[in-house]
Design a protein around this motif. Structure first.
Motif, PDB file in Angstrom:
ATOM      1  N   CYS A  98       0.861  -1.189   0.000  1.00 38.28           N
ATOM      2  CA  CYS A  98       0.000   0.000   0.000  1.00 38.28           C
ATOM      3  C   CYS A  98       0.893   1.234   0.000  1.00 38.28           C
ATOM      4  CB  CYS A  98      -0.887  -0.021   1.244  1.00 38.28           C
ATOM      5  SG  CYS A  98      -1.701   1.548   1.584  1.00 38.28           S
ATOM      6  N   PHE A  99       0.678   2.115  -0.961  1.00 39.50           N
ATOM      7  CA  PHE A  99       1.534   3.309  -1.085  1.00 39.50           C
ATOM      8  C   PHE A  99       0.861   4.546  -0.490  1.00 39.50           C
ATOM      9  CE2 PHE A  99      -1.109   3.795  -4.765  1.00 39.50           C
ATOM     10  CZ  PHE A  99      -1.254   2.486  -5.235  1.00 39.50           C
ATOM     11  N   CYS A 102      -3.250   7.640  -1.684  1.00 36.77           N
ATOM     12  CA  CYS A 102      -4.575   7.735  -2.315  1.00 36.77           C
ATOM     13  C   CYS A 102      -5.646   8.280  -1.376  1.00 36.77           C
ATOM     14  CB  CYS A 102      -5.024   6.382  -2.828  1.00 36.77           C
ATOM     15  SG  CYS A 102      -3.698   5.308  -3.319  1.00 36.77           S
ATOM     16  N   HIS A 291     -12.684   5.787  -2.907  1.00 33.40           N
ATOM     17  CA  HIS A 291     -11.691   4.823  -2.410  1.00 33.40           C
ATOM     18  C   HIS A 291     -12.028   3.404  -2.875  1.00 33.40           C
ATOM     19  CE1 HIS A 291      -7.964   4.640  -0.356  1.00 33.40           C
ATOM     20  NE2 HIS A 291      -8.348   3.661   0.445  1.00 33.40           N
ATOM     21  N   SER A 294     -10.459   3.162  -6.074  1.00 28.34           N
ATOM     22  CA  SER A 294      -8.997   3.048  -5.921  1.00 28.34           C
ATOM     23  C   SER A 294      -8.543   1.597  -5.847  1.00 28.34           C
ATOM     24  CB  SER A 294      -8.541   3.766  -4.638  1.00 28.34           C
ATOM     25  OG  SER A 294      -8.596   5.160  -4.802  1.00 28.34           O
ATOM     26  N   CYS A 298      -4.993  -0.330  -7.080  1.00 25.52           N
ATOM     27  CA  CYS A 298      -3.859  -0.711  -6.208  1.00 25.52           C
ATOM     28  C   CYS A 298      -3.805  -2.209  -5.954  1.00 25.52           C
ATOM     29  CB  CYS A 298      -3.888   0.076  -4.904  1.00 25.52           C
ATOM     30  SG  CYS A 298      -5.049  -0.520  -3.670  1.00 25.52           S
ATOM     31  N   LYS A 299      -4.954  -2.800  -5.655  1.00 28.76           N
ATOM     32  CA  LYS A 299      -4.943  -4.247  -5.346  1.00 28.76           C
ATOM     33  C   LYS A 299      -4.570  -5.053  -6.593  1.00 28.76           C
ATOM     34  CE  LYS A 299      -6.586  -3.468  -1.192  1.00 28.76           C
ATOM     35  NZ  LYS A 299      -5.659  -2.450  -0.672  1.00 28.76           N
ATOM     36  N   GLU A 446      -7.261  -5.628   4.364  1.00 31.33           N
ATOM     37  CA  GLU A 446      -7.746  -4.336   3.892  1.00 31.33           C
ATOM     38  C   GLU A 446      -8.680  -4.505   2.704  1.00 31.33           C
ATOM     39  OE1 GLU A 446      -5.267  -1.444   2.054  1.00 31.33           O
ATOM     40  OE2 GLU A 446      -6.063   0.131   3.332  1.00 31.33           O
TER      41      GLU A 446
HETATM   42 FE1  SF4 Z   1      -3.316   1.927   0.036  1.00 30.47          FE
HETATM   43 FE2  SF4 Z   1      -4.736   1.062  -2.040  1.00 30.47          FE
HETATM   44 FE3  SF4 Z   1      -5.867   2.689  -0.242  1.00 30.47          FE
HETATM   45 FE4  SF4 Z   1      -3.984   3.555  -1.976  1.00 30.47          FE
HETATM   46  S1  SF4 Z   1      -6.045   2.815  -2.472  1.00 30.47           S
HETATM   47  S2  SF4 Z   1      -4.129   4.023   0.197  1.00 30.47           S
HETATM   48  S3  SF4 Z   1      -2.648   1.802  -2.063  1.00 30.47           S
HETATM   49  S4  SF4 Z   1      -5.108   0.605   0.091  1.00 30.47           S
END
Ligand code: SF4
Ligand code: FE
Length: 487
Positions: A98-99, A102, A291, A294, A298-299, A446
């Motif tokens: 996870c960066f 976002c 989100h 998002s 990301c995943k 998550e």
């Molecule tokens: Fe982390 Fe994914 Fe949330 Fe970005 S969208 S903050 S990478 S979990």
């Protein structure tokens, strides 16, 4: 825009109060447990500097006309929404973690549109303030912790009915020059790597809850704030001297923290909602929607790394040609691309908001996240299947490197002809890291609870799914005349 090194130096200047394992951490930037998570955020700055990623990682600000990091952008088109997802997939591929940045980006877009509509309805002036705040964020290329989740105490009780009034963050005093707030935000992604916290309410509210309807921004080292770093599975491996192979991913990670607001003063220019309870639900729904989109980026990026690792594990075990292995890898890719398809779909079907920025299609974003609560688990299961039990039974790095024991470990853990034992161990440790170790926070649990637990998406799907229209379609096809029903 800041360079990667400027970002790291800017964090050193903050006077953060961070606790971990009962101790106040003097220097979070260089702490071996926290550093990998900071490296992930630093990557958002590093990639933005590179010409090849310019189109994905940067955008032109609608507020200043300047080129900015896309993580600070207010989306101006469906193309921007699509690029956001592509950027997140790229970042997931490059960090396998996870960066964190976002949450701020998603909060910017939700608060921007909500404050606009709130001002239109109530004659308030929050949007203008928020625009000024966004210019400050963009000009300084800040990382911002978009903070929504309150501890929530007894889930059966509204914020104002809790036994302890601090279970939801709330306004304790309104002064002529600002407000004083108390409470906490839990599970805050990247909080310790952020310059600012940007707070939103966590549930829709009624009039009794109006002291809890609050949105504001403050520096992460503001007076009265402290953070408690969240533990992760296998986290203390990072403290072992010379730790490398056993970490699976020694360079990158993510983190969450409990952020406590112990009577923090917020000046008026940073307050974006103050008791307008009627708009709390709108802000929550929009942030959650962004989100949930998002995660379709990301995943998927982290999934790409996990699928690659599983394929390598099959190679190193000597079974790349086994038909069931090939089929499992195909299934993993199918699941991963399904998540991506949802991320792209909810972006392409986005719409312009009255404030001018673009919002995802909420129904499709919720479908995206609902899939994310399931498919990464199946991808992880298949990766563990392909990896084999050695992933969780193999000896430590210290034994592998030991003068006496090492040669035996090397000999007996050898896999396919021509593949070094070390490489085999490395890839298994990476799979372990993503499915069971520190990165599993971001990839597994998550996926379930981040951006709202599964039931939250089901409520939105039921609200947005328009069942009544579907019934009408069926009636027309079946030639139903409901006036006949009573006869
Ligand atoms: Fe982390 Fe994914 Fe949330 Fe970005 S969208 S903050 S990478 S979990
Ligand atoms: Fe998240």
């Amino acid at each position: 825009m800041m360079t990667k090194n400027e970002y790291i130096e800017s964090l050193r200047k903050l006077k953060l109060k961070v606790y971990f394992k009962g101790e106040l951490i003097e220097n979070p930037v260089d702490h071996p447990m926290i550093r990998p998570s900071m490296n992930s955020v630093a990557k958002t700055y590093e990639l933005a500097e590179k010409e090849e990623y310019r189109d994905i990682m940067t955008a032109i600000s609608n507020l200043t006309g300047k080129r900015i990091n896309r993580f600070c952008h207010l989306h101006q088109s469906t193309d921007d929404l699509v690029k956001k997802v592509k950027m997140q997939r790229l970042m997931g591929q490059q960090t396998a973690a996870c960066f964190q940045r976002c949450v701020g980006m998603d909060a910017f877009n939700a608060i921007y549109s909500t404050t606009y509509e709130m001002d239109q309805a109530l004659g308030t002036e929050y949007h203008k303030r928020f625009v000024e705040y966004m210019k400050y964020v963009q000009d300084n290329d800040l990382t911002v912790d978009g903070a929504m989740t309150d501890p929530k105490g007894d889930r059966g009780l509204a914020p104002s009915k809790q036994e302890d009034p601090d279970m939801y963050l709330h306004i304790v005093e309104v002064r002529p020059d600002g407000i004083v707030v108390r409470g906490a935000k839990a599970h805050q992604t990247g909080a310790i790597n952020s310059h600012e916290h940007l707070i939103m309410p966590t549930v829709a509210m009624k009039e009794d809850d109006k002291d809890y309807a609050v949105s504001f921004a403050c520096p992460s080292d503001a007076e009265g704030i402290f953070m408690v770093y969240g533990r992760q599975s296998c986290d203390t491996r990072k403290l072992e001297p010379g730790a490398d192979i056993d970490l699976g991913n020694s360079q990158f990670g993510g983190h969450e923290a409990l952020v406590v607001f112990d009577n923090v003063f917020i000046p008026n220019e940073r307050v974006f909602m103050c008791k307008e309870y009627q708009f709390a639900g709108m802000m929550v729904e929009r942030f959650a929607g962004y989100h949930r989109q998002s995660y379709g980026g990301c995943k998927v990026g982290v999934g790409d790394v996990l699928i690659g690792a599983a394929a390598l594990a099959a190679d190193y075990n000597g079974v790349p040609k086994a038909s069931h292995i090939k089929d499992k890898l195909i299934e993993m890719m199918h699941l991963n691309e399904t998540l991506y398809a949802c991320g792209i779909a909810c972006s392409s079907e986005g719409e312009k908001m009255p404030a001018g920025n673009y919002q995802i299609n909420l129904l499709l974003a919720n479908v995206c996240k609902q899939n994310v609560t399931r498919m990464p688990y199946e991808i992880a299961r298949l990766a563990e299947d392909i990896a084999g039990g050695l992933m969780v039974t193999m000896p430590s790095e210290q034994d592998f490197k030991d003068e006496k024991i090492g040669p035996y470990v090397k000999k007996y853990l050898k896999g396919a002809v021509g593949v070094s034992t070390e490489n085999r161990l490395r890839i298994l440790r990476l799979i372990e890291n993503i499915t069971l170790g520190t990165a599993a926070v971001g990839y597994r649990t998550e996926s379930m609870h981040g951006a709202g637990s599964p039931q939250a998406q089901r409520i939105m799907i039921s609200r947005q799914g328009n069942l009544a229209a579907k019934k009408e379609l069926a009636k027309v096809i079946a030639k139903i005349d409901e006036s006949q029903n009573r006869q």
